[in-house]
Design a protein around this motif. Structure first.
Motif, PDB file in Angstrom:
ATOM      1  N   ARG A  57      45.624  31.894  36.708  1.00  0.00           N
ATOM      2  CA  ARG A  57      46.073  32.254  38.054  1.00  0.00           C
ATOM      3  C   ARG A  57      47.481  32.854  38.062  1.00  0.00           C
ATOM      4  NH1 ARG A  57      43.167  30.347  42.398  1.00  0.00           N
ATOM      5  NH2 ARG A  57      41.408  28.972  41.906  1.00  0.00           N
ATOM      6  N   LEU A  58      48.269  32.548  37.009  1.00  0.00           N
ATOM      7  CA  LEU A  58      49.633  33.073  36.938  1.00  0.00           C
ATOM      8  C   LEU A  58      49.717  34.370  36.142  1.00  0.00           C
ATOM      9  CD1 LEU A  58      51.724  29.821  36.329  1.00  0.00           C
ATOM     10  CD2 LEU A  58      51.326  31.022  38.485  1.00  0.00           C
ATOM     11  N   ARG A  59      48.713  34.628  35.315  1.00  0.00           N
ATOM     12  CA  ARG A  59      48.794  35.805  34.452  1.00  0.00           C
ATOM     13  C   ARG A  59      48.832  37.108  35.226  1.00  0.00           C
ATOM     14  NH1 ARG A  59      44.355  33.914  29.839  1.00  0.00           N
ATOM     15  NH2 ARG A  59      45.411  31.957  29.314  1.00  0.00           N
ATOM     16  N   VAL A  60      48.140  37.147  36.364  1.00  0.00           N
ATOM     17  CA  VAL A  60      48.133  38.375  37.149  1.00  0.00           C
ATOM     18  C   VAL A  60      49.531  38.690  37.670  1.00  0.00           C
ATOM     19  CG1 VAL A  60      47.551  37.145  39.288  1.00  0.00           C
ATOM     20  CG2 VAL A  60      46.999  39.582  39.056  1.00  0.00           C
ATOM     21  N   HIS A  61      50.334  37.647  37.949  1.00  0.00           N
ATOM     22  CA  HIS A  61      51.701  37.867  38.433  1.00  0.00           C
ATOM     23  C   HIS A  61      52.612  38.349  37.297  1.00  0.00           C
ATOM     24  CE1 HIS A  61      50.663  36.037  42.272  1.00  0.00           C
ATOM     25  NE2 HIS A  61      50.133  35.006  41.624  1.00  0.00           N
ATOM     26  N   THR A  62      52.471  37.750  36.114  1.00  0.00           N
ATOM     27  CA  THR A  62      53.315  38.164  34.987  1.00  0.00           C
ATOM     28  C   THR A  62      52.960  39.556  34.489  1.00  0.00           C
ATOM     29  OG1 THR A  62      51.814  37.090  33.403  1.00  0.00           O
ATOM     30  CG2 THR A  62      53.633  35.779  34.268  1.00  0.00           C
ATOM     31  N   ARG A  63      51.752  39.984  34.787  1.00  0.00           N
ATOM     32  CA  ARG A  63      51.340  41.331  34.371  1.00  0.00           C
ATOM     33  C   ARG A  63      52.173  42.398  35.059  1.00  0.00           C
ATOM     34  NH1 ARG A  63      45.307  43.995  35.328  1.00  0.00           N
ATOM     35  NH2 ARG A  63      45.778  46.051  34.411  1.00  0.00           N
ATOM     36  N   PHE A  64      52.522  42.163  36.315  1.00  0.00           N
ATOM     37  CA  PHE A  64      53.268  43.154  37.082  1.00  0.00           C
ATOM     38  C   PHE A  64      54.760  42.835  37.179  1.00  0.00           C
ATOM     39  CE2 PHE A  64      48.897  43.275  38.703  1.00  0.00           C
ATOM     40  CZ  PHE A  64      48.603  44.618  38.502  1.00  0.00           C
ATOM     41  N   ASP A  65      55.150  41.634  36.823  1.00  0.00           N
ATOM     42  CA  ASP A  65      56.569  41.255  36.827  1.00  0.00           C
ATOM     43  C   ASP A  65      56.861  40.528  35.520  1.00  0.00           C
ATOM     44  OD1 ASP A  65      59.155  40.541  37.307  1.00  0.00           O
ATOM     45  OD2 ASP A  65      58.774  39.439  39.160  1.00  0.00           O
ATOM     46  N   ARG A  66      57.277  41.284  34.502  1.00  0.00           N
ATOM     47  CA  ARG A  66      57.472  40.710  33.167  1.00  0.00           C
ATOM     48  C   ARG A  66      58.647  39.738  33.120  1.00  0.00           C
ATOM     49  NH1 ARG A  66      52.989  41.197  30.664  1.00  0.00           N
ATOM     50  NH2 ARG A  66      54.028  41.049  28.635  1.00  0.00           N
ATOM     51  N   LYS A  67      59.529  39.812  34.097  1.00  0.00           N
ATOM     52  CA  LYS A  67      60.672  38.903  34.113  1.00  0.00           C
ATOM     53  C   LYS A  67      60.224  37.453  34.294  1.00  0.00           C
ATOM     54  CE  LYS A  67      63.777  42.378  36.083  1.00  0.00           C
ATOM     55  NZ  LYS A  67      64.655  42.724  37.244  1.00  0.00           N
ATOM     56  N   ILE A 126      69.404  45.595  19.542  1.00  0.00           N
ATOM     57  CA  ILE A 126      69.445  45.353  20.992  1.00  0.00           C
ATOM     58  C   ILE A 126      68.480  46.306  21.692  1.00  0.00           C
ATOM     59  CG2 ILE A 126      70.930  45.228  23.019  1.00  0.00           C
ATOM     60  CD1 ILE A 126      73.317  44.989  21.063  1.00  0.00           C
ATOM     61  N   SER A 127      67.679  45.760  22.606  1.00  0.00           N
ATOM     62  CA  SER A 127      66.728  46.607  23.333  1.00  0.00           C
ATOM     63  C   SER A 127      66.556  46.100  24.756  1.00  0.00           C
ATOM     64  CB  SER A 127      65.373  46.627  22.617  1.00  0.00           C
ATOM     65  OG  SER A 127      64.810  45.323  22.571  1.00  0.00           O
ATOM     66  N   PHE A 128      66.180  47.009  25.653  1.00  0.00           N
ATOM     67  CA  PHE A 128      65.856  46.662  27.035  1.00  0.00           C
ATOM     68  C   PHE A 128      64.349  46.467  27.138  1.00  0.00           C
ATOM     69  CE2 PHE A 128      69.813  49.196  27.736  1.00  0.00           C
ATOM     70  CZ  PHE A 128      70.589  48.138  28.194  1.00  0.00           C
ATOM     71  N   ASP A 129      63.950  45.308  27.653  1.00  0.00           N
ATOM     72  CA  ASP A 129      62.542  44.937  27.713  1.00  0.00           C
ATOM     73  C   ASP A 129      61.996  45.190  29.117  1.00  0.00           C
ATOM     74  OD1 ASP A 129      60.048  43.892  27.283  1.00  0.00           O
ATOM     75  OD2 ASP A 129      60.688  41.806  27.245  1.00  0.00           O
ATOM     76  N   GLY A 130      61.423  46.398  29.345  1.00  0.00           N
ATOM     77  CA  GLY A 130      60.867  46.722  30.655  1.00  0.00           C
ATOM     78  C   GLY A 130      61.897  46.721  31.762  1.00  0.00           C
ATOM     79  N   PHE A 131      63.118  47.088  31.440  1.00  0.00           N
ATOM     80  CA  PHE A 131      64.225  47.002  32.396  1.00  0.00           C
ATOM     81  C   PHE A 131      65.096  48.238  32.254  1.00  0.00           C
ATOM     82  CE2 PHE A 131      68.777  45.653  32.666  1.00  0.00           C
ATOM     83  CZ  PHE A 131      68.851  45.578  34.052  1.00  0.00           C
ATOM     84  N   ALA A 132      65.417  48.867  33.374  1.00  0.00           N
ATOM     85  CA  ALA A 132      66.278  50.047  33.386  1.00  0.00           C
ATOM     86  C   ALA A 132      67.616  49.673  34.018  1.00  0.00           C
ATOM     87  CB  ALA A 132      65.621  51.186  34.159  1.00  0.00           C
ATOM     88  N   PRO A 133      68.654  49.468  33.229  1.00  0.00           N
ATOM     89  CA  PRO A 133      69.940  49.022  33.781  1.00  0.00           C
ATOM     90  C   PRO A 133      70.706  50.156  34.456  1.00  0.00           C
ATOM     91  CG  PRO A 133      70.138  49.401  31.435  1.00  0.00           C
ATOM     92  CD  PRO A 133      68.692  49.631  31.768  1.00  0.00           C
ATOM     93  N   ASP A 134      71.626  49.774  35.338  1.00  0.00           N
ATOM     94  CA  ASP A 134      72.564  50.731  35.909  1.00  0.00           C
ATOM     95  C   ASP A 134      73.678  50.993  34.900  1.00  0.00           C
ATOM     96  OD1 ASP A 134      71.136  50.860  38.282  1.00  0.00           O
ATOM     97  OD2 ASP A 134      72.284  49.201  39.195  1.00  0.00           O
ATOM     98  N   LEU A 135      74.324  52.128  35.038  1.00  0.00           N
ATOM     99  CA  LEU A 135      75.383  52.481  34.090  1.00  0.00           C
ATOM    100  C   LEU A 135      76.561  51.514  34.156  1.00  0.00           C
ATOM    101  CD1 LEU A 135      75.429  56.384  34.465  1.00  0.00           C
ATOM    102  CD2 LEU A 135      74.192  54.970  32.805  1.00  0.00           C
TER     103      LEU A 135
END
Length: 224
Positions: free
Chosen positions: A33-43, A153-162
């Protein structure tokens, strides 16, 4: 081959290094029941991992009747402990020389190094999934820690601001007697000697040069 060396090392550790003490393996799964939420919000995966680790720590302390127990704690004594395998997860490593790779957390997590020496062949992996400290991996130093090898170092599904910054290393209670020999980070980002990942601000000389070019261009346009 690598697999053979891994098995031989594990056999050596099991038969000649480690004492035959009781241990427990814990396997964590995510309800459907929780997997569907983590699929769209990896955080959410990082938050679930943090909650699971907190629960394991509380249960381990309750069972042992001690408040200094941390799941994943590795401590050396005497001349120190040497680890040649791959170390991953969250916890504390003290009095140890690391020859293998260090994969922090379970995206995210934190590892505390106390009086640890790292090999030049080691790779320390940091993953960043957000700006909150609970959303990126951290390395906490206590005492004197000799860093070496590569920081990946890598960004995991995240686009940071400058303008975003990330305190990947905590030097509040420790010092780095040496630094990583190389840092592999997303383009434009640098890791400073105080453990802060950021995009460096342009130097005064660069800003002055840009200003001169702009003025020269404006005057040329005016003359035309």
């Amino acid at each position: 081959c690598h697999q053979k060396r891994t098995l031989l090392t594990a056999l050596h550790v099991a038969e000649e290094v480690c004492s035959p003490v009781a241990h427990r393996q814990v396997v964590l799964t995510i309800p459907k029941r929780l997997r569907v939420h983590t699929r769209f919000d990896r955080k959410l995966l990082g938050k679930l991992s943090s909650c699971a680790w907190t629960c394991l720590k509380a249960e381990a302390r309750r069972l042992l009747g001690r408040e200094d127990v941390v799941p994943g704690m590795i401590a050396g004594s005497g001349a120190g402990l040497e680890l040649f395998g791959h170390v991953s997860g969250s916890g504390t490593i003290s009095g140890t020389t690391l020859f293998g790779n260090l994969d922090i957390g379970s995206s995210p997590g934190a590892i505390t190094l106390e009086d640890v020496v790292m090999s030049e062949f080691a790779t320390t992996t940091f993953e960043i999934a957000g700006t909150d400290p609970s959303q990126f991996d951290q390395l906490i130093l206590i005492g004197s820690v000799a860093l070496d090898g590569t920081a990946q170092i890598s960004f995991d599904g995240f686009a940071p601001d400058l303008a975003d910054t990330f305190q990947l290393l905590d030097l509040t209670d420790g010092t780095a007697s040496s630094w990583f020999s190389s840092v592999v980070a997303p383009e434009g980002w640098t890791l400073s000697s105080d453990g802060l990942l950021a995009i460096p601000e342009p130097s005064s000389a660069l800003l002055l040069g840009i200003g001169i070019l702009c003025v020269a261009g404006y005057r040329r346009d005016s003359l035309v």
